[in-house]
Design a protein around this motif. Structure first.
Motif, PDB file in Angstrom:
ATOM      1  N   VAL A  69     -98.598 -80.349  36.680  1.00  0.00           N
ATOM      2  CA  VAL A  69     -99.311 -81.217  35.738  1.00  0.00           C
ATOM      3  C   VAL A  69    -100.272 -80.394  34.885  1.00  0.00           C
ATOM      4  O   VAL A  69    -100.396 -80.618  33.675  1.00  0.00           O
ATOM      5  N   ARG A  70    -100.919 -79.421  35.489  1.00  0.00           N
ATOM      6  CA  ARG A  70    -101.857 -78.584  34.729  1.00  0.00           C
ATOM      7  C   ARG A  70    -101.113 -77.793  33.654  1.00  0.00           C
ATOM      8  O   ARG A  70    -101.608 -77.623  32.532  1.00  0.00           O
ATOM      9  N   LYS A  71     -99.927 -77.296  33.964  1.00  0.00           N
ATOM     10  CA  LYS A  71     -99.121 -76.594  32.962  1.00  0.00           C
ATOM     11  C   LYS A  71     -98.772 -77.527  31.803  1.00  0.00           C
ATOM     12  O   LYS A  71     -98.861 -77.155  30.625  1.00  0.00           O
ATOM     13  N   LEU A 110    -107.067 -80.670  34.444  1.00  0.00           N
ATOM     14  CA  LEU A 110    -106.895 -79.503  33.583  1.00  0.00           C
ATOM     15  C   LEU A 110    -107.966 -78.450  33.862  1.00  0.00           C
ATOM     16  O   LEU A 110    -107.691 -77.242  33.854  1.00  0.00           O
ATOM     17  N   ARG A 111    -109.194 -78.904  34.147  1.00  0.00           N
ATOM     18  CA  ARG A 111    -110.301 -77.971  34.398  1.00  0.00           C
ATOM     19  C   ARG A 111    -110.310 -77.438  35.830  1.00  0.00           C
ATOM     20  O   ARG A 111    -111.172 -76.620  36.183  1.00  0.00           O
ATOM     21  N   GLY A 112    -109.383 -77.886  36.665  1.00  0.00           N
ATOM     22  CA  GLY A 112    -109.344 -77.425  38.045  1.00  0.00           C
ATOM     23  C   GLY A 112    -110.325 -78.124  38.956  1.00  0.00           C
ATOM     24  O   GLY A 112    -110.609 -77.651  40.061  1.00  0.00           O
ATOM     25  N   GLU A 113    -110.844 -79.255  38.517  1.00  0.00           N
ATOM     26  CA  GLU A 113    -111.830 -79.996  39.301  1.00  0.00           C
ATOM     27  C   GLU A 113    -111.199 -81.100  40.159  1.00  0.00           C
ATOM     28  O   GLU A 113    -111.889 -81.722  40.953  1.00  0.00           O
ATOM     29  N   ALA A 114    -109.907 -81.365  39.950  1.00  0.00           N
ATOM     30  CA  ALA A 114    -109.234 -82.429  40.707  1.00  0.00           C
ATOM     31  C   ALA A 114    -107.781 -82.031  40.925  1.00  0.00           C
ATOM     32  O   ALA A 114    -107.227 -81.195  40.199  1.00  0.00           O
TER      33      ALA A 114
END
Length: 679
Positions: free
Chosen positions: A407-409, A493-497
């Motif tokens: 999902v981040r990609k 996206l920010r790596g917080e979740a």
């Protein structure tokens, strides 16, 4: 014994109210304005029928379907209650009987369709017969944001004010936004006494599955329930006929129903469904809203419904007797594309279309749910619930995996391309595809180019579908379906979740055949927007859509995306007259609001003279105050510029005959250079 309890026993034959009915009946009978949200099968009709018997005068019931009205009138008369309906389906004798009962003061309940409120004489008639209460069934039809909007429902609020009588509104399908709109439109913003009786139908088993030979899936579901009454909902009229035929060939008692049938044929199907045991009706959503058949044992959707509200209402026709009932809903990528196109091709304003895409995302969230379906469904309507044990995911929990990296990609690809592209182009970037669109935009230089090799194209489509189901991305109606991130996506996206996805729907995506489309997935939203513009123009001119432009012309527009009238003129099927009449309107759809073009220039669009015209204008601007820039301003008319652009003068003398001596002296030599260069 209270009067309501006595009438409940003597007229309707019940010893007690269902949960929540009694207090609603008391409030309506007391003349309160009431909004009641009750589940399908929860006994809404009794909540206005019984108070009608307790109050003096006539209760008017506004109801959306003739079949619904006829069923309720028939049942009331069987119970000894004077009731009648004024509908377009009445015979002359039936209408005369209703008028006679009204004039004699015998009629207690008068049913009518909302369309009758458009008649100027309706209000006068209702005043004369002594209306004391208005009841509105299926009140969600007043919501322009809802799935069953009926414009004539907007007249009900004015009727309530004009008659100065209480109003009781009932529905089974209204989220918070729809409830607020009902209050605003029907009660003039004054909050009525509200009853929210819950949305749960615990007797109904919920199930969804991805399409994989959908005809065989529906036939198998029906075979396991042979001899039981059921409804199969289809997205198209043609599919209702072919699927009904397939069921009959398998030995089932089945018939089809859709809005294109003759009225008498539809009535025959409705009557058969009421009367016969074990009949399956394969239908569009035109069927069922007014059918009060308590023993429908199953409902299947061969195609994805329009929204959770539509889904909830349609499955609610099963098991109205409280006995166990089952549902199955099939979904696939082609369904989602169809529903997106229907939203984009609609004539609703952008904020409405954006909301409709959000509602569709909510339905996809139910399709792709990670745990109990009923929890997800009730949560949409604002209710909390524990696992139900009566859905496919409670029966067999799905295999899950950590989808955060994938999902981040995908989100990174969306962000790095400015949120200007749909899933097709984004997947090409993730897979490192070598396409002209990627090269032209330099997207092969992005850090996300080629980083998604762990999945194939169909698996990435399933990832994007689940992202929509989690409402991480939504199509932007203003950008023809380009995906925009929601606020919920940014922590991921920010790596917080982190986020969990279902593995089974991704694996099934590998086996599904690709669906042939008129244009690429990337261009499909723009084609939908062009079709919407074409339909609006066709309706305004009262002509078929193809008279404006045929499909192949719109397809070429969507694929080539002309930037101006000259480029538009090169599209097949865009002649001079149509360019002048429609060119700018379609350019506005493709590129946003376009600059106003002078009619004289518009006539030269797509011709060499158009470029000459533009260069002549540039020269005129440069020489407007002469070569020194200090002379008195001078210019030519557009008709003069246009005439020069079309001709090929051999010298300044010919130019002077068009412009006159004074203008020829200033512009002649420079104009001649332009004209000779353009020859």
């Amino acid at each position: 014994m209270s009067e309501s309890a006595r009438l409940l026993r003597e007229v309707f034959g019940f010893d007690g109210f269902r949960p929540g009915q009694g207090e609603i009946v008391d409030a309506v009978a007391a003349g309160e304005n009431v909004l009641a949200i009750m589940p399908t099968g929860g006994g809404k009709s009794l909540c206005f029928q019984l108070p009608a018997l307790m109050r003096a005068g006539v209760t008017v019931v506004i109801s959306p379907l003739i079949a619904l009205m006829r069923d309720q009138v028939r049942a009331l008369r069987e119970a000894g209650v004077e009731a009648g309906a004024l509908t377009s389906g009445n015979t002359e004798a039936e209408t005369e009987e209703v008028w006679s009962a009204l004039e004699d003061g015998r009629l207690k309940l008068l049913y009518m369709a909302p369309e009758r409120l458009a008649s100027g004489g309706t209000e006068r008639m209702l005043r004369r017969v002594g209306v004391s209460l208005i009841a509105v069934d299926e009140a969600h039809c007043v919501s322009q944001w809802g799935h069953d909007f009926r414009p004539d429902y907007l007249r009900i609020g004015a009727l309530r004010t004009a008659l100065d009588v209480p109003l009781a509104a009932f529905t089974a399908t209204a989220d918070e936004d729809t409830r607020e709109e009902i209050v605003r439109k029907l009660f003039d913003g004054q909050p009525p006494q509200s009853f929210l009786r819950g949305f749960d139908r615990p007797n109904i088993h919920l199930a969804f599955t991805a399409k994989n030979n959908p005809r065989r899936q529906i036939l198998g579901f029906a075979e396991a329930r042979r001899g039981q009454s059921g409804i199969v909902y289809c997205g198209t009229r043609a599919k209702t006929e072919t699927l009904a035929r397939a069921l009959r060939e398998e030995g089932h008692l089945a018939c089809h129903y859709h809005g294109g049938m003759e009225a008498e044929d539809r009535r025959i199907v409705e009557a058969r469904f009421q009367r016969e045991d074990g009949l399956i009706v394969v239908a569009t959503v035109a069927f069922g809203m007014g059918i009060d058949k308590p023993d429908i044992r199953w409902v299947a959707h061969a195609d994805l419904p329009k929204s959770i509200e539509a889904y909830y209402q349609e499955i609610g026709r099963a098991g109205r007797d409280g006995a166990p009932a089952e549902t199955l809903t099939l979904f696939g990528a082609d369904d989602i594309r169809l529903r997106r196109a229907q939203i984009d091709e609609g004539l609703a304003p952008p904020e409405r279309r954006a909301a409709d895409h959000g509602r569709l995302n909510a339905l996809l969230g139910l399709c792709e749910a990670l745990s109990c379906r009923r929890q997800t469904l009730l949560g949409y309507f604002g209710e909390e619930a524990g696992p139900c044990g009566r859905c496919d995911l409670c029966d067999q929990p799905p295999e899950l995996f950590d989808g955060t990296t994938a999902v981040r990609k995908a989100l990174s690809a969306i962000l790095r391309t400015g949120e200007y592209f749909g899933s097709g182009h984004l997947i090409d970037i993730l897979l490192g595809a070598d396409t002209e669109k990627i090269r032209a935009r330099g997207h092969d230089k992005l850090p996300t180019y080629g980083v998604g090799g762990e999945y194939d194209k169909r698996q990435w489509q399933a990832v994007f579908r689940q992202m929509m189901g989690h409402d991480l991305v939504r199509p932007d109606p203003e950008r023809h379906g380009a995906l925009r991130m929601t606020d919920a996506a940014r922590p991921i996206l920010r790596g917080e979740a982190e986020i969990t996805l279902r593995r089974d729907t991704i694996q099934q995506a590998e086996r599904r055949p690709a669906v042939k489309m008129m244009v690429s997935e990337e261009d499909a939203p723009l084609l939908s927007a062009l079709k919407a513009k074409r339909r609006a123009l066709a309706e305004a001119a009262s002509v078929p859509a193809y008279v404006i432009f045929p499909d192949r012309t719109l397809i070429e527009m969507a694929e080539t995306r002309p930037a101006d009238l000259d480029a538009m003129a090169r599209i097949g099927g865009v002649g001079a007259k149509k360019l002048e009449r429609y060119g700018r309107a379609f350019l506005d759809v493709i590129n946003g609001a376009s600059e106003e073009v002078h009619p004289a220039r518009r006539k030269l669009a797509g011709r060499p003279a158009g470029d000459v015209y533009d260069r002549l204008l540039e020269v005129q601007v440069a020489l407007a105050r002469g070569e020194t820039g200090t002379e008195k301003p001078l210019s030519c008319s557009t008709s003069q510029i246009s005439a020069l652009a079309r001709m090929r003068p051999g010298g300044v003398e010919e130019i002077a005959r068009v412009l006159g001596e004074r203008r020829a002296e200033r512009f002649g030599a420079a104009f001649l250079d332009v004209l000779q260069a353009g020859t």
